[in-house]
Design a protein around this motif. Structure first.
Motif, PDB file in Angstrom:
ATOM      1  N   VAL A 387      29.719  10.131 -68.903  1.00 19.13           N
ATOM      2  CA  VAL A 387      30.781  11.789 -69.068  1.00 19.13           C
ATOM      3  C   VAL A 387      32.070  11.764 -68.245  1.00 19.13           C
ATOM      4  CG1 VAL A 387      29.388  13.641 -68.763  1.00 19.13           C
ATOM      5  CG2 VAL A 387      28.128  12.244 -68.949  1.00 19.13           C
ATOM      6  N   PRO A 388      32.537  11.835 -69.879  1.00 18.01           N
ATOM      7  CA  PRO A 388      33.849  12.649 -68.737  1.00 18.01           C
ATOM      8  C   PRO A 388      34.401  13.889 -67.751  1.00 18.01           C
ATOM      9  CG  PRO A 388      34.003  13.142 -71.417  1.00 18.01           C
ATOM     10  CD  PRO A 388      32.347  12.407 -70.850  1.00 18.01           C
ATOM     11  N   SER A 389      35.122  13.575 -67.301  1.00 18.16           N
ATOM     12  CA  SER A 389      35.739  14.561 -66.179  1.00 18.16           C
ATOM     13  C   SER A 389      36.354  15.567 -67.576  1.00 18.16           C
ATOM     14  CB  SER A 389      36.821  14.855 -65.411  1.00 18.16           C
ATOM     15  OG  SER A 389      35.860  13.305 -64.835  1.00 18.16           O
ATOM     16  N   SER A 390      36.012  17.104 -67.502  1.00 23.02           N
ATOM     17  CA  SER A 390      36.539  17.689 -68.272  1.00 23.02           C
ATOM     18  C   SER A 390      37.683  18.137 -68.227  1.00 23.02           C
ATOM     19  CB  SER A 390      35.983  19.207 -68.507  1.00 23.02           C
ATOM     20  OG  SER A 390      35.964  19.820 -66.712  1.00 23.02           O
ATOM     21  N   ALA A 391      38.414  18.128 -67.031  1.00 26.01           N
ATOM     22  CA  ALA A 391      39.684  18.546 -66.668  1.00 26.01           C
ATOM     23  C   ALA A 391      40.945  17.106 -66.891  1.00 26.01           C
ATOM     24  CB  ALA A 391      40.098  19.451 -65.257  1.00 26.01           C
ATOM     25  N   ARG A 392      42.093  16.649 -67.113  1.00 29.49           N
ATOM     26  CA  ARG A 392      43.093  15.766 -67.192  1.00 29.49           C
ATOM     27  C   ARG A 392      43.187  16.074 -65.651  1.00 29.49           C
ATOM     28  NH1 ARG A 392      47.607  18.165 -70.361  1.00 29.49           N
ATOM     29  NH2 ARG A 392      47.829  20.014 -69.619  1.00 29.49           N
ATOM     30  N   ASN A 393      43.339  17.019 -64.566  1.00 34.53           N
ATOM     31  CA  ASN A 393      43.965  16.492 -63.098  1.00 34.53           C
ATOM     32  C   ASN A 393      42.752  17.921 -62.895  1.00 34.53           C
ATOM     33  OD1 ASN A 393      44.488  17.109 -60.488  1.00 34.53           O
ATOM     34  ND2 ASN A 393      47.230  17.334 -61.333  1.00 34.53           N
ATOM     35  N   ALA A 394      41.860  16.777 -61.871  1.00 36.44           N
ATOM     36  CA  ALA A 394      40.901  17.412 -61.301  1.00 36.44           C
ATOM     37  C   ALA A 394      41.715  18.465 -59.719  1.00 36.44           C
ATOM     38  CB  ALA A 394      39.678  16.436 -60.764  1.00 36.44           C
ATOM     39  N   PHE A 395      43.039  18.589 -59.856  1.00 38.65           N
ATOM     40  CA  PHE A 395      43.592  19.355 -58.780  1.00 38.65           C
ATOM     41  C   PHE A 395      43.490  20.478 -59.620  1.00 38.65           C
ATOM     42  CE2 PHE A 395      42.895  15.429 -56.918  1.00 38.65           C
ATOM     43  CZ  PHE A 395      42.421  16.036 -55.041  1.00 38.65           C
ATOM     44  N   ALA A 396      43.796  20.390 -60.464  1.00 39.34           N
ATOM     45  CA  ALA A 396      44.209  21.713 -61.290  1.00 39.34           C
ATOM     46  C   ALA A 396      43.454  21.346 -62.695  1.00 39.34           C
ATOM     47  CB  ALA A 396      46.288  21.207 -62.047  1.00 39.34           C
ATOM     48  N   PHE A 397      42.425  21.978 -62.293  1.00 43.39           N
ATOM     49  CA  PHE A 397      41.420  22.409 -63.077  1.00 43.39           C
ATOM     50  C   PHE A 397      41.864  23.858 -63.975  1.00 43.39           C
ATOM     51  CE2 PHE A 397      37.986  25.104 -64.912  1.00 43.39           C
ATOM     52  CZ  PHE A 397      36.717  23.755 -64.784  1.00 43.39           C
ATOM     53  N   LEU A 398      42.443  24.447 -63.545  1.00 40.35           N
ATOM     54  CA  LEU A 398      42.768  26.020 -64.189  1.00 40.35           C
ATOM     55  C   LEU A 398      43.814  25.830 -64.959  1.00 40.35           C
ATOM     56  CD1 LEU A 398      41.072  28.651 -61.747  1.00 40.35           C
ATOM     57  CD2 LEU A 398      40.153  27.789 -63.657  1.00 40.35           C
ATOM     58  N   LEU A 399      44.713  25.062 -65.008  1.00 39.12           N
ATOM     59  CA  LEU A 399      45.704  24.513 -65.683  1.00 39.12           C
ATOM     60  C   LEU A 399      45.194  24.247 -67.561  1.00 39.12           C
ATOM     61  CD1 LEU A 399      48.731  24.033 -65.850  1.00 39.12           C
ATOM     62  CD2 LEU A 399      48.377  21.452 -65.202  1.00 39.12           C
ATOM     63  N   ASP A 400      44.241  24.032 -67.593  1.00 39.44           N
ATOM     64  CA  ASP A 400      44.041  23.202 -68.572  1.00 39.44           C
ATOM     65  C   ASP A 400      42.566  24.997 -69.019  1.00 39.44           C
ATOM     66  OD1 ASP A 400      45.459  21.033 -68.827  1.00 39.44           O
ATOM     67  OD2 ASP A 400      44.288  19.495 -68.472  1.00 39.44           O
ATOM     68  N   LYS A 401      41.916  24.879 -67.781  1.00 39.43           N
ATOM     69  CA  LYS A 401      40.686  25.956 -68.037  1.00 39.43           C
ATOM     70  C   LYS A 401      40.463  25.335 -69.139  1.00 39.43           C
ATOM     71  CE  LYS A 401      41.516  29.995 -68.866  1.00 39.43           C
ATOM     72  NZ  LYS A 401      41.905  31.254 -68.320  1.00 39.43           N
ATOM     73  N   PRO A 402      39.247  24.183 -69.245  1.00 35.10           N
ATOM     74  CA  PRO A 402      38.815  23.396 -70.177  1.00 35.10           C
ATOM     75  C   PRO A 402      37.744  23.607 -70.622  1.00 35.10           C
ATOM     76  CG  PRO A 402      38.321  21.874 -68.119  1.00 35.10           C
ATOM     77  CD  PRO A 402      39.524  22.694 -68.151  1.00 35.10           C
ATOM     78  N   ASP A 403      36.453  24.325 -72.172  1.00 32.30           N
ATOM     79  CA  ASP A 403      36.298  24.154 -72.790  1.00 32.30           C
ATOM     80  C   ASP A 403      34.932  23.004 -71.723  1.00 32.30           C
ATOM     81  OD1 ASP A 403      34.065  25.432 -74.068  1.00 32.30           O
ATOM     82  OD2 ASP A 403      34.514  24.782 -76.137  1.00 32.30           O
ATOM     83  N   GLU A 404      33.582  23.684 -71.615  1.00 30.82           N
ATOM     84  CA  GLU A 404      33.050  22.712 -70.740  1.00 30.82           C
ATOM     85  C   GLU A 404      31.790  22.585 -72.175  1.00 30.82           C
ATOM     86  OE1 GLU A 404      32.605  21.275 -68.410  1.00 30.82           O
ATOM     87  OE2 GLU A 404      34.289  21.575 -67.378  1.00 30.82           O
ATOM     88  N   ALA A 405      31.418  23.498 -73.187  1.00 32.69           N
ATOM     89  CA  ALA A 405      30.501  23.074 -74.258  1.00 32.69           C
ATOM     90  C   ALA A 405      30.149  21.999 -74.685  1.00 32.69           C
ATOM     91  CB  ALA A 405      30.336  24.172 -75.380  1.00 32.69           C
ATOM     92  N   PRO A 406      31.589  21.508 -74.827  1.00 34.88           N
ATOM     93  CA  PRO A 406      31.752  19.970 -76.059  1.00 34.88           C
ATOM     94  C   PRO A 406      30.623  19.379 -75.203  1.00 34.88           C
ATOM     95  CG  PRO A 406      33.629  20.969 -76.308  1.00 34.88           C
ATOM     96  CD  PRO A 406      33.036  21.450 -75.036  1.00 34.88           C
ATOM     97  N   LEU A 407      31.287  19.158 -73.963  1.00 37.58           N
ATOM     98  CA  LEU A 407      29.760  17.734 -73.121  1.00 37.58           C
ATOM     99  C   LEU A 407      28.628  18.164 -72.950  1.00 37.58           C
ATOM    100  CD1 LEU A 407      31.772  18.051 -69.683  1.00 37.58           C
ATOM    101  CD2 LEU A 407      32.215  16.525 -71.177  1.00 37.58           C
ATOM    102  N   GLY A 408      27.945  19.293 -73.316  1.00 33.92           N
ATOM    103  CA  GLY A 408      26.545  19.806 -73.453  1.00 33.92           C
ATOM    104  C   GLY A 408      26.729  18.355 -75.241  1.00 33.92           C
ATOM    105  N   GLU A 409      27.053  18.531 -75.694  1.00 38.16           N
ATOM    106  CA  GLU A 409      26.629  17.761 -77.513  1.00 38.16           C
ATOM    107  C   GLU A 409      26.345  16.448 -77.073  1.00 38.16           C
ATOM    108  OE1 GLU A 409      29.741  18.616 -79.944  1.00 38.16           O
ATOM    109  OE2 GLU A 409      29.654  20.614 -79.235  1.00 38.16           O
ATOM    110  N   ARG A 410      26.449  15.918 -75.700  1.00 40.64           N
ATOM    111  CA  ARG A 410      26.548  14.532 -75.292  1.00 40.64           C
ATOM    112  C   ARG A 410      24.696  13.914 -75.144  1.00 40.64           C
ATOM    113  NH1 ARG A 410      30.448  10.427 -73.638  1.00 40.64           N
ATOM    114  NH2 ARG A 410      28.902   9.843 -72.378  1.00 40.64           N
ATOM    115  N   ASP A 411      24.528  13.131 -75.133  1.00 44.80           N
ATOM    116  CA  ASP A 411      23.069  12.627 -75.111  1.00 44.80           C
ATOM    117  C   ASP A 411      22.448  12.388 -73.707  1.00 44.80           C
ATOM    118  OD1 ASP A 411      22.444  12.824 -78.351  1.00 44.80           O
ATOM    119  OD2 ASP A 411      23.017  10.798 -79.119  1.00 44.80           O
TER     120      ASP A 411
END
Length: 557
Positions: A387-411
């Motif tokens: 399961v991938p980390s949602s942000a490109r840079n874990a230290f700058a999570f809010l740089l991307d402010k990624p949408d986590e919803a697509p992760l929930g579609e994984r089995d």
């Protein structure tokens, strides 16, 4: 330093207006150096190049000087222009003491010193505190902790432990390999990871002493040779923690330790901000969320970064005012423009609410006795398809402010979602999770994310916790700390929970064999299990200021 090593140090001295109406410093007419007038000093000790663009220390020094401070910025031992061996963490205590002593002997110093800085240069403040130099009057550490960067040690008898961050072995190979910094990316598909580290050192042409101290046989570094900072004389401390800082667990561990020590607690002030490790904020505009911030933008953001520390130093360094002038806790309510103050954290008026995952993918509040009968839900952990980390840079999570919803579609991700709330709800205080888990593999990692699910289905991660079960063959009840929140859940939004067994590359994925993830060569899929429903089922505890919050049915206060 006491052993003859010289540390490269920039000294910034404010200048005084000697012409005009005497109204203080200005951009023009400054000709009399403040070296003639002793004053207070702010010390910054960092390994990231005191003169470089990444930490923009010259701009920070300029801002501090507008308040009349002398500023000393120093490359720590073995970094950039400083002499000595490049060794992570262990020299910072006594080098900090010797630097403060040197400052007090300068003609521009009045003998009062404060320290400021983020991350590693927040850690150097705690290191200096441990030496008890009498000239150190106050510190303002941000997004840091006394155990910053420490590897997860495998202790005999452990039932659970933390999950190893992916940066653990990369950091001593990049920032603490030698005087320069070396950057390279880990290939997540190539095992063992340790072989990639060896290739990197071979390409550089030398080994990293700091890396060799941590792998393959990690040692407990003697960070504080004169005793732990919290065993030292308390120093007034303004501690800043970001809700989205990936190093916040180390910060909160220090808060818990400080609260257990009355003398330290009296000298401790807390500031909670809606930011990540790199000082990107939740409400930053799209234009502000850029990887390379231009100088004009940096200057505009300095007040939010520095003003609280300057107000703190005004009281505890300059004796202008009293401790009661500084809020014991200053905290932002994320999702709003509000900054509130309180006498403690969490503030008065909060209550805990337990939410239980249901077998149909919902969240129900109330006691565990009112939930469905326990069922075991399983998924496949495949270390080759983590399961991938949602942000490109874990230290700058809010740089991307990624949408986590697509992760929930994984089995291999379990998702649970409450009902929309009719009125805004303020989530304020700690978040915890408990679960009964097991695996057919020897070791299991568990990651739990708390989400704000908007009306369009997109999801923002607002809290996260992770824990490792050492002997996963036996079903075991574990607890996870998901950090702390100061967050407004908007009307129409829902709380969501995601459960997974990897978050890579931010954390090293378990190979499925029980081997150390860094050196493992063989990968094996595992079947992971978690209880849903019943007294041992997955439950999340949130803290709210609202007295009638029930996200399971949309009730409102």
């Amino acid at each position: 330093m006491r052993d003859g090593i010289r540390l490269a140090t920039d000294v910034y001295l404010p200048t005084t207006e000697v012409t005009g109406d005497g109204g203080g410093a200005s951009a023009e007419g400054m000709s009399a150096a403040a070296a003639d007038v002793p004053g207070d000093t702010i010390l910054i000790r960092l390994p990231y190049d005191k003169s470089g663009q990444y930490t923009f220390i010259p701009l920070i020094a300029e801002y501090f000087m507008t308040r009349g401070y002398r500023v000393v910025a120093q490359d720590v031992r073995g970094k950039f222009r400083s002499e000595g061996e490049t060794l992570l963490f262990v020299n910072e205590a006594r080098d900090g003491y010797d630097t403060i002593e040197w400052i007090t002997q300068q003609p521009w110093s009045n003998g009062r010193v404060a320290m400021w800085g983020d991350s590693y240069y927040g850690y150097t403040q705690w290191a200096a505190v441990s030496t008890q130099h009498p000239a150190l009057k106050a510190i303002a550490p941000r997004v840091t902790g006394t155990t910053l960067g420490e590897p997860v040690h495998r202790n005999a008898g452990d039932i659970t432990r933390g999950v190893e961050m992916g940066i653990t072995y990369l950091y001593p190979l990049s920032y603490f390999h030698s005087q320069d910094a070396f950057f390279w990316e880990l290939d997540p598909q190539r095992r063992p990871f340790s072989e990639q580290a060896e290739d990197a050192m071979a390409a550089i042409g030398s080994r990293s002493i700091s890396y060799d101290q941590w792998f393959p046989r990690p040692v407990h570094l003697r960070r504080f040779p004169d005793g732990h900072p919290f065993d030292a004389r308390p120093v007034p401390t303004l501690q800043t923690i970001g809700y989205w800082d990936n190093c916040a667990p180390q910060s909160w561990a220090d808060v818990a330790e400080i609260e257990a020590r009355p003398a330290w607690a009296l000298n401790h002030f807390l500031r909670l901000e809606p930011m990540d490790h790199e000082s990107f904020y939740l409400n930053d505009s799209v234009e502000q969320r850029v990887e390379e911030r231009p100088e004009e933008q940096i200057r505009s953001e300095l007040p939010r970064m520095l003003d609280a520390a300057l107000d703190f130093f005004e009281v505890f360094v300059r004796d202008n005012g009293s401790a009661s002038d500084i809020p014991r806790v200053s905290w932002a309510l994320s999702g709003t423009d509000e900054v509130r103050t309180s006498a403690s954290w969490p503030p008065a008026g909060t209550r805990e609410l337990e939410l239980h995952a249901t077998i149909d993918g919902g969240l129900a509040s109330g006691s565990a006795e009112g939930t469905d009968a326990e069922q075991i839900v399983s998924w496949t952990h495949d270390p080759a398809d983590s399961v991938p980390s949602s942000a490109r840079n874990a230290f700058a999570f809010l740089l991307d402010k990624p949408d986590e919803a697509p992760l929930g579609e994984r089995d291999d991700v379990l998702t649970f979602t409450g009902q929309p709330v009719e009125q805004p709800i303020d989530l304020v205080g700690p978040v915890r999770a408990r679960a009964q888990i097991s695996s057919d593999g020897p070791v299991m990692d568990l990651f739990v994310r708390l989400l704000d699910v908007s009306e369009d289905g997109s999801a923002l991660r607002i809290a996260r916790g992770q824990r490792q079960l050492v002997d996963a063959s036996v079903a075991t009840n574990i607890e996870l700390d998901l950090g702390h929140l100061g967050y407004r859940l908007a009307a129409g939004h829902r709380l969501g929970v995601q459960v997974a067994s990897t978050d890579s590359p931010e954390f090293l994925p378990q190979p499925g064999t029980g081997e150390d993830p860094w050196s493992a060569t063989t990968l094996r899929t595992n079947r992971q299990s978690i209880a849903i429903g019943g007294p041992d089922g997955l439950a999340i505890t949130v803290t709210t200021l609202d007295s009638a919050f029930d996200p399971s049915d949309g009730d409102t206060p």
